[in-house]
Scaffold this motif. Sequence first.
Motif, PDB file in Angstrom:
ATOM      1  N   HIS A 126     108.946   2.368 -25.429  1.00  0.00           N
ATOM      2  CA  HIS A 126     109.887   3.342 -25.988  1.00  0.00           C
ATOM      3  C   HIS A 126     111.183   3.381 -25.192  1.00  0.00           C
ATOM      4  O   HIS A 126     112.283   3.286 -25.739  1.00  0.00           O
ATOM      5  CB  HIS A 126     109.240   4.725 -26.023  1.00  0.00           C
ATOM      6  CG  HIS A 126     110.157   5.814 -26.504  1.00  0.00           C
ATOM      7  ND1 HIS A 126     111.060   6.447 -25.676  1.00  0.00           N
ATOM      8  CD2 HIS A 126     110.331   6.361 -27.741  1.00  0.00           C
ATOM      9  CE1 HIS A 126     111.744   7.348 -26.370  1.00  0.00           C
ATOM     10  NE2 HIS A 126     111.318   7.307 -27.628  1.00  0.00           N
ATOM     11  N   ASP A 127     111.051   3.498 -23.874  1.00  0.00           N
ATOM     12  CA  ASP A 127     112.247   3.609 -23.042  1.00  0.00           C
ATOM     13  C   ASP A 127     112.983   2.274 -22.928  1.00  0.00           C
ATOM     14  O   ASP A 127     114.214   2.249 -22.837  1.00  0.00           O
ATOM     15  CB  ASP A 127     111.882   4.148 -21.660  1.00  0.00           C
ATOM     16  CG  ASP A 127     111.554   5.639 -21.711  1.00  0.00           C
ATOM     17  OD1 ASP A 127     111.340   6.175 -22.826  1.00  0.00           O
ATOM     18  OD2 ASP A 127     111.489   6.268 -20.636  1.00  0.00           O
ATOM     19  N   ALA A 128     112.239   1.171 -22.949  1.00  0.00           N
ATOM     20  CA  ALA A 128     112.896  -0.137 -22.956  1.00  0.00           C
ATOM     21  C   ALA A 128     113.729  -0.304 -24.223  1.00  0.00           C
ATOM     22  O   ALA A 128     114.872  -0.797 -24.177  1.00  0.00           O
ATOM     23  CB  ALA A 128     111.855  -1.244 -22.860  1.00  0.00           C
ATOM     24  N   ILE A 129     113.199   0.128 -25.349  1.00  0.00           N
ATOM     25  CA  ILE A 129     113.917   0.017 -26.623  1.00  0.00           C
ATOM     26  C   ILE A 129     115.154   0.907 -26.637  1.00  0.00           C
ATOM     27  O   ILE A 129     116.165   0.563 -27.263  1.00  0.00           O
ATOM     28  CB  ILE A 129     112.967   0.345 -27.791  1.00  0.00           C
ATOM     29  CG1 ILE A 129     111.969  -0.804 -27.991  1.00  0.00           C
ATOM     30  CG2 ILE A 129     113.737   0.592 -29.080  1.00  0.00           C
ATOM     31  CD1 ILE A 129     110.887  -0.503 -29.017  1.00  0.00           C
ATOM     32  N   ARG A 139     114.667   0.612 -17.143  1.00  0.00           N
ATOM     33  CA  ARG A 139     114.198   1.767 -17.936  1.00  0.00           C
ATOM     34  C   ARG A 139     112.673   1.730 -18.080  1.00  0.00           C
ATOM     35  O   ARG A 139     112.005   2.757 -17.974  1.00  0.00           O
ATOM     36  CB  ARG A 139     114.850   1.756 -19.319  1.00  0.00           C
ATOM     37  CG  ARG A 139     116.293   2.219 -19.356  1.00  0.00           C
ATOM     38  CD  ARG A 139     116.798   2.220 -20.799  1.00  0.00           C
ATOM     39  NE  ARG A 139     118.172   2.634 -20.924  1.00  0.00           N
ATOM     40  CZ  ARG A 139     118.576   3.880 -21.135  1.00  0.00           C
ATOM     41  NH1 ARG A 139     117.674   4.844 -21.217  1.00  0.00           N
ATOM     42  NH2 ARG A 139     119.857   4.162 -21.256  1.00  0.00           N
ATOM     43  N   ALA A 140     112.153   0.540 -18.360  1.00  0.00           N
ATOM     44  CA  ALA A 140     110.706   0.393 -18.516  1.00  0.00           C
ATOM     45  C   ALA A 140     109.983   0.755 -17.228  1.00  0.00           C
ATOM     46  O   ALA A 140     108.969   1.464 -17.238  1.00  0.00           O
ATOM     47  CB  ALA A 140     110.383  -1.035 -18.933  1.00  0.00           C
ATOM     48  N   ALA A 141     110.502   0.276 -16.101  1.00  0.00           N
ATOM     49  CA  ALA A 141     109.871   0.538 -14.806  1.00  0.00           C
ATOM     50  C   ALA A 141     109.932   2.019 -14.441  1.00  0.00           C
ATOM     51  O   ALA A 141     108.962   2.578 -13.907  1.00  0.00           O
ATOM     52  CB  ALA A 141     110.542  -0.301 -13.724  1.00  0.00           C
ATOM     53  N   LYS A 142     111.037   2.664 -14.739  1.00  0.00           N
ATOM     54  CA  LYS A 142     111.150   4.095 -14.448  1.00  0.00           C
ATOM     55  C   LYS A 142     110.143   4.900 -15.262  1.00  0.00           C
ATOM     56  O   LYS A 142     109.540   5.854 -14.757  1.00  0.00           O
ATOM     57  CB  LYS A 142     112.574   4.576 -14.735  1.00  0.00           C
ATOM     58  CG  LYS A 142     113.590   4.142 -13.694  1.00  0.00           C
ATOM     59  CD  LYS A 142     114.988   4.634 -14.032  1.00  0.00           C
ATOM     60  CE  LYS A 142     115.986   4.194 -12.976  1.00  0.00           C
ATOM     61  NZ  LYS A 142     117.377   4.645 -13.306  1.00  0.00           N
ATOM     62  N   LYS A 158     109.559   1.175  -7.001  1.00  0.00           N
ATOM     63  CA  LYS A 158     109.518  -0.186  -6.456  1.00  0.00           C
ATOM     64  C   LYS A 158     108.284  -0.925  -6.963  1.00  0.00           C
ATOM     65  O   LYS A 158     108.363  -2.089  -7.375  1.00  0.00           O
ATOM     66  CB  LYS A 158     109.517  -0.144  -4.932  1.00  0.00           C
ATOM     67  CG  LYS A 158     109.469  -1.525  -4.279  1.00  0.00           C
ATOM     68  CD  LYS A 158     109.471  -1.425  -2.762  1.00  0.00           C
ATOM     69  CE  LYS A 158     109.389  -2.815  -2.127  1.00  0.00           C
ATOM     70  NZ  LYS A 158     109.379  -2.735  -0.640  1.00  0.00           N
ATOM     71  N   ALA A 159     107.142  -0.244  -6.928  1.00  0.00           N
ATOM     72  CA  ALA A 159     105.906  -0.867  -7.409  1.00  0.00           C
ATOM     73  C   ALA A 159     106.005  -1.183  -8.894  1.00  0.00           C
ATOM     74  O   ALA A 159     105.554  -2.248  -9.351  1.00  0.00           O
ATOM     75  CB  ALA A 159     104.722   0.054  -7.149  1.00  0.00           C
ATOM     76  N   ALA A 160     106.605  -0.254  -9.641  1.00  0.00           N
ATOM     77  CA  ALA A 160     106.753  -0.465 -11.084  1.00  0.00           C
ATOM     78  C   ALA A 160     107.671  -1.647 -11.374  1.00  0.00           C
ATOM     79  O   ALA A 160     107.434  -2.411 -12.316  1.00  0.00           O
ATOM     80  CB  ALA A 160     107.287   0.799 -11.748  1.00  0.00           C
ATOM     81  N   LYS A 161     108.704  -1.816 -10.554  1.00  0.00           N
ATOM     82  CA  LYS A 161     109.619  -2.944 -10.762  1.00  0.00           C
ATOM     83  C   LYS A 161     108.974  -4.259 -10.341  1.00  0.00           C
ATOM     84  O   LYS A 161     109.339  -5.325 -10.864  1.00  0.00           O
ATOM     85  CB  LYS A 161     110.914  -2.719  -9.989  1.00  0.00           C
ATOM     86  CG  LYS A 161     111.831  -1.700 -10.656  1.00  0.00           C
ATOM     87  CD  LYS A 161     113.169  -1.598  -9.949  1.00  0.00           C
ATOM     88  CE  LYS A 161     114.122  -0.695 -10.718  1.00  0.00           C
ATOM     89  NZ  LYS A 161     115.442  -0.590 -10.056  1.00  0.00           N
ATOM     90  N   ASN A 162     108.051  -4.229  -9.399  1.00  0.00           N
ATOM     91  CA  ASN A 162     107.310  -5.439  -9.049  1.00  0.00           C
ATOM     92  C   ASN A 162     106.340  -5.832 -10.171  1.00  0.00           C
ATOM     93  O   ASN A 162     106.041  -7.002 -10.364  1.00  0.00           O
ATOM     94  CB  ASN A 162     106.525  -5.226  -7.758  1.00  0.00           C
ATOM     95  CG  ASN A 162     107.411  -5.227  -6.535  1.00  0.00           C
ATOM     96  OD1 ASN A 162     108.506  -5.813  -6.555  1.00  0.00           O
ATOM     97  ND2 ASN A 162     106.972  -4.556  -5.487  1.00  0.00           N
ATOM     98  N   LEU A 163     105.877  -4.824 -10.891  1.00  0.00           N
ATOM     99  CA  LEU A 163     104.934  -5.053 -11.988  1.00  0.00           C
ATOM    100  C   LEU A 163     105.646  -5.503 -13.262  1.00  0.00           C
ATOM    101  O   LEU A 163     105.219  -6.468 -13.918  1.00  0.00           O
ATOM    102  CB  LEU A 163     104.149  -3.766 -12.273  1.00  0.00           C
ATOM    103  CG  LEU A 163     103.267  -3.777 -13.526  1.00  0.00           C
ATOM    104  CD1 LEU A 163     102.127  -4.767 -13.379  1.00  0.00           C
ATOM    105  CD2 LEU A 163     102.730  -2.365 -13.787  1.00  0.00           C
ATOM    106  N   LEU A 164     106.711  -4.815 -13.633  1.00  0.00           N
ATOM    107  CA  LEU A 164     107.407  -5.074 -14.879  1.00  0.00           C
ATOM    108  C   LEU A 164     108.689  -5.840 -14.584  1.00  0.00           C
ATOM    109  O   LEU A 164     109.612  -5.311 -13.955  1.00  0.00           O
ATOM    110  CB  LEU A 164     107.715  -3.769 -15.600  1.00  0.00           C
ATOM    111  CG  LEU A 164     106.476  -2.953 -16.004  1.00  0.00           C
ATOM    112  CD1 LEU A 164     106.885  -1.593 -16.548  1.00  0.00           C
ATOM    113  CD2 LEU A 164     105.625  -3.710 -17.016  1.00  0.00           C
TER     114      LEU A 164
END
Length: 253
Positions: free
Chosen positions: A211-214, A229-232, A243-249
């Motif tokens: 949703h947020d990526a779109i 946006r997706a990572a946040k 940081k962890a979310a950005k490493n994942l996505l």
Amino acid sequence: MSDVETNNEPENTAVSFEGKSKTIHIFVALCDNKYQGIVPVPTKIGYGQDPDNNLYWGCAYGIRSYFKKSKEWKFLKSEKNISNLVLERIIFKHTSKDYYLIADAYDGKYIKECTVDFLKSSSGIIKDTLNINNETIGISGNSSLVSYIGHDGLMDFQLSESFKNTDDKKRDVIILACYSKRFFSPHLSNSNVNPLVWSTNLMAPEAYVIHDAITGYVNNEDNQQIRSRAAKAYSKFQKCSEKAAKNLLVTDW
């Protein structure tokens, strides 16, 4: 409600179409304890033949529930059992941008077919259209953004087909599934796609991420902004560090 008609021509017709509106098409493989190689979830949300209660569809963070509550998207229509594979199709229109969003809930038993349909759409091998309020819009390979959400079935089964781009059109893709970059990239290497967001590890492929990526996508943001946006969103709902979310996505190849 809106009057919606599906073009029921065979998928292999693959007729290109470009309307005035852009389309986002999301392929959702319903969570299924019985037919997928997943860590079992509670029975009610892991029954892949029941969209209404499914983890990836009817639950609070499922595609149907989450987008219906969004202020950015207007719900237009739901169609049940549009094929032996797809148990429900939902259609939304963006409230301020000229975008439609189509999401298909595949019976969890047919995760392989869902995966193949996503890959073929990403490559332009299959294309289709819908008629909505006297307007024709493109879906499948006629979409500008194609997405897969669900268990990463490529961890469980092999695909012998190849998915080579058929029309030189570059489509954007978002793949929310565990280790999706690792497992999907070999199949998309000749598909001429632009990976906006995919994953490097185990993840919960819930609707707030796409949703947020779109949101960034319809506002013409670049790959890194969309990925951010997706990572946040993932960081917020999963209560992990950004940081962890950005490493994942991640984005790109």
